[in-house]
Motif scaffolding. Structure first.
Motif, PDB file in Angstrom:
ATOM      1  N   PHE A  45      -2.904   1.480  -2.552  1.00  0.00           N
ATOM      2  CA  PHE A  45      -3.290   1.969  -3.885  1.00  0.00           C
ATOM      3  C   PHE A  45      -1.951   2.053  -4.688  1.00  0.00           C
ATOM      4  O   PHE A  45      -0.932   2.733  -4.057  1.00  0.00           O
ATOM      5  N   THR A  46      -1.859   1.534  -5.813  1.00  0.00           N
ATOM      6  CA  THR A  46      -0.472   1.567  -6.620  1.00  0.00           C
ATOM      7  C   THR A  46      -0.765   1.962  -8.030  1.00  0.00           C
ATOM      8  O   THR A  46      -1.972   2.059  -8.423  1.00  0.00           O
ATOM      9  N   ARG A  47       0.346   2.297  -8.670  1.00  0.00           N
ATOM     10  CA  ARG A  47       0.149   2.744  -9.935  1.00  0.00           C
ATOM     11  C   ARG A  47       1.451   2.317 -10.444  1.00  0.00           C
ATOM     12  O   ARG A  47       2.556   2.544  -9.987  1.00  0.00           O
ATOM     13  N   ASP A  48       1.348   1.647 -11.688  1.00  0.00           N
ATOM     14  CA  ASP A  48       2.559   1.008 -12.420  1.00  0.00           C
ATOM     15  C   ASP A  48       3.315   0.079 -11.215  1.00  0.00           C
ATOM     16  O   ASP A  48       4.430  -0.107 -11.296  1.00  0.00           O
ATOM     17  N   GLY A  49       2.748  -0.406 -10.371  1.00  0.00           N
ATOM     18  CA  GLY A  49       3.052  -1.286  -9.363  1.00  0.00           C
ATOM     19  C   GLY A  49       3.792  -0.632  -8.154  1.00  0.00           C
ATOM     20  O   GLY A  49       4.651  -1.286  -7.348  1.00  0.00           O
ATOM     21  N   ARG A  50       3.881   0.381  -8.178  1.00  0.00           N
ATOM     22  CA  ARG A  50       4.489   1.249  -7.033  1.00  0.00           C
ATOM     23  C   ARG A  50       3.294   2.030  -6.132  1.00  0.00           C
ATOM     24  O   ARG A  50       2.470   2.357  -6.605  1.00  0.00           O
ATOM     25  N   LEU A  51       3.534   2.059  -4.909  1.00  0.00           N
ATOM     26  CA  LEU A  51       2.743   2.485  -3.812  1.00  0.00           C
ATOM     27  C   LEU A  51       2.718   4.174  -4.202  1.00  0.00           C
ATOM     28  O   LEU A  51       3.823   4.758  -4.264  1.00  0.00           O
ATOM     29  N   ILE A  52       1.466   4.595  -4.202  1.00  0.00           N
ATOM     30  CA  ILE A  52       1.421   6.037  -4.459  1.00  0.00           C
ATOM     31  C   ILE A  52       1.324   7.034  -3.447  1.00  0.00           C
ATOM     32  O   ILE A  52       1.187   8.159  -3.385  1.00  0.00           O
ATOM     33  N   ASP A  53       1.392   6.470  -2.237  1.00  0.00           N
ATOM     34  CA  ASP A  53       1.299   7.205  -0.956  1.00  0.00           C
ATOM     35  C   ASP A  53       1.749   6.360   0.466  1.00  0.00           C
ATOM     36  O   ASP A  53       1.917   4.956   0.057  1.00  0.00           O
ATOM     37  N   ASP A  54       1.893   6.874   1.511  1.00  0.00           N
ATOM     38  CA  ASP A  54       2.262   6.038   2.655  1.00  0.00           C
ATOM     39  C   ASP A  54       0.703   5.263   3.172  1.00  0.00           C
ATOM     40  O   ASP A  54      -0.102   6.214   3.064  1.00  0.00           O
ATOM     41  N   PHE A  55       0.729   4.086   3.548  1.00  0.00           N
ATOM     42  CA  PHE A  55      -0.381   3.458   3.784  1.00  0.00           C
ATOM     43  C   PHE A  55       0.103   2.618   5.208  1.00  0.00           C
ATOM     44  O   PHE A  55       0.937   1.922   5.336  1.00  0.00           O
ATOM     45  N   PRO A  56      -0.557   3.284   6.438  1.00  0.00           N
ATOM     46  CA  PRO A  56      -0.104   2.728   7.906  1.00  0.00           C
ATOM     47  C   PRO A  56      -1.253   1.322   7.935  1.00  0.00           C
ATOM     48  O   PRO A  56      -2.259   1.242   7.625  1.00  0.00           O
ATOM     49  N   CYS A  57      -0.561   0.513   8.955  1.00  0.00           N
ATOM     50  CA  CYS A  57      -1.113  -0.766   9.216  1.00  0.00           C
ATOM     51  C   CYS A  57      -1.474  -0.319  10.757  1.00  0.00           C
ATOM     52  O   CYS A  57      -1.114   0.514  11.278  1.00  0.00           O
ATOM     53  N   GLU A  58      -2.652  -1.035  11.253  1.00  0.00           N
ATOM     54  CA  GLU A  58      -3.076  -0.800  12.399  1.00  0.00           C
ATOM     55  C   GLU A  58      -2.092  -1.007  13.627  1.00  0.00           C
ATOM     56  O   GLU A  58      -2.110  -0.468  14.544  1.00  0.00           O
ATOM     57  N   CYS A  59      -1.112  -1.890  13.296  1.00  0.00           N
ATOM     58  CA  CYS A  59       0.009  -2.173  14.279  1.00  0.00           C
ATOM     59  C   CYS A  59       1.069  -0.899  14.390  1.00  0.00           C
ATOM     60  O   CYS A  59       2.009  -1.020  15.244  1.00  0.00           O
ATOM     61  N   GLY A  60       1.043  -0.005  13.325  1.00  0.00           N
ATOM     62  CA  GLY A  60       2.147   1.023  13.456  1.00  0.00           C
ATOM     63  C   GLY A  60       2.841   1.032  12.146  1.00  0.00           C
ATOM     64  O   GLY A  60       3.519   1.925  11.938  1.00  0.00           O
ATOM     65  N   TYR A  61       3.099  -0.326  11.767  1.00  0.00           N
ATOM     66  CA  TYR A  61       4.056  -0.492  10.435  1.00  0.00           C
ATOM     67  C   TYR A  61       3.465   0.424   9.258  1.00  0.00           C
ATOM     68  O   TYR A  61       2.392   0.616   9.072  1.00  0.00           O
ATOM     69  N   ARG A 105       5.636   2.491   2.735  1.00  0.00           N
ATOM     70  CA  ARG A 105       6.211   4.006   2.174  1.00  0.00           C
ATOM     71  C   ARG A 105       5.885   3.872   0.908  1.00  0.00           C
ATOM     72  O   ARG A 105       5.961   3.109   0.038  1.00  0.00           O
ATOM     73  N   ALA A 106       5.610   5.375   0.272  1.00  0.00           N
ATOM     74  CA  ALA A 106       5.348   5.719  -1.021  1.00  0.00           C
ATOM     75  C   ALA A 106       6.461   5.296  -1.750  1.00  0.00           C
ATOM     76  O   ALA A 106       7.674   5.550  -1.249  1.00  0.00           O
ATOM     77  N   GLU A 107       6.551   4.753  -2.862  1.00  0.00           N
ATOM     78  CA  GLU A 107       7.726   4.443  -3.763  1.00  0.00           C
ATOM     79  C   GLU A 107       7.770   5.329  -4.768  1.00  0.00           C
ATOM     80  O   GLU A 107       6.888   5.974  -5.737  1.00  0.00           O
ATOM     81  N   GLU A 108       9.013   5.833  -5.365  1.00  0.00           N
ATOM     82  CA  GLU A 108       9.297   6.652  -6.386  1.00  0.00           C
ATOM     83  C   GLU A 108       8.690   6.150  -7.596  1.00  0.00           C
ATOM     84  O   GLU A 108       8.641   5.125  -8.042  1.00  0.00           O
ATOM     85  N   PRO A 109       8.015   7.114  -8.562  1.00  0.00           N
ATOM     86  CA  PRO A 109       7.593   6.784  -9.674  1.00  0.00           C
ATOM     87  C   PRO A 109       8.634   6.402 -10.566  1.00  0.00           C
ATOM     88  O   PRO A 109       9.671   6.660 -10.557  1.00  0.00           O
ATOM     89  N   LEU A 110       8.312   5.527 -11.559  1.00  0.00           N
ATOM     90  CA  LEU A 110       9.233   5.001 -12.636  1.00  0.00           C
ATOM     91  C   LEU A 110       9.685   6.218 -13.696  1.00  0.00           C
ATOM     92  O   LEU A 110       8.439   7.058 -13.878  1.00  0.00           O
TER      93      LEU A 110
END
Length: 64
Positions: free
Chosen positions: A31-47, A50-55
């Motif tokens: 999930f993004t807001r203004d093109g930036r990730l709003i939270d951490d989102f894990p992949c099944e492989c473990g990667y 990371r959430a990005e700072e808001p503008l």
């Protein structure tokens, strides 16, 4: 009456996107807001995407 009613609310609404994991190549829903990730989102492989700072809003930026 303003024609901009709801514009700010639309900007604040998270958007579902798919990103490709750089580690395994699988697609991960984020999930993004203004093109930036709003939270951490894990992949099944473990990667973890990371959430990005808001503008900063334009009026909050300092002028040099």
């Amino acid at each position: 009456m303003s024609s901009h009613i709801g514009c700010e609310e639309n900007r604040k609404t998270p958007i579902l996107e798919e990103r490709v994991c750089p580690q395994c190549g699988e697609e991960v829903e984020v999930f993004t807001r203004d093109g930036r990730l709003i939270d951490d989102f894990p992949c099944e492989c473990g990667y973890v995407f990371r959430a990005e700072e808001p503008l900063e809003p334009p009026q909050a930026r300092k002028k040099d």
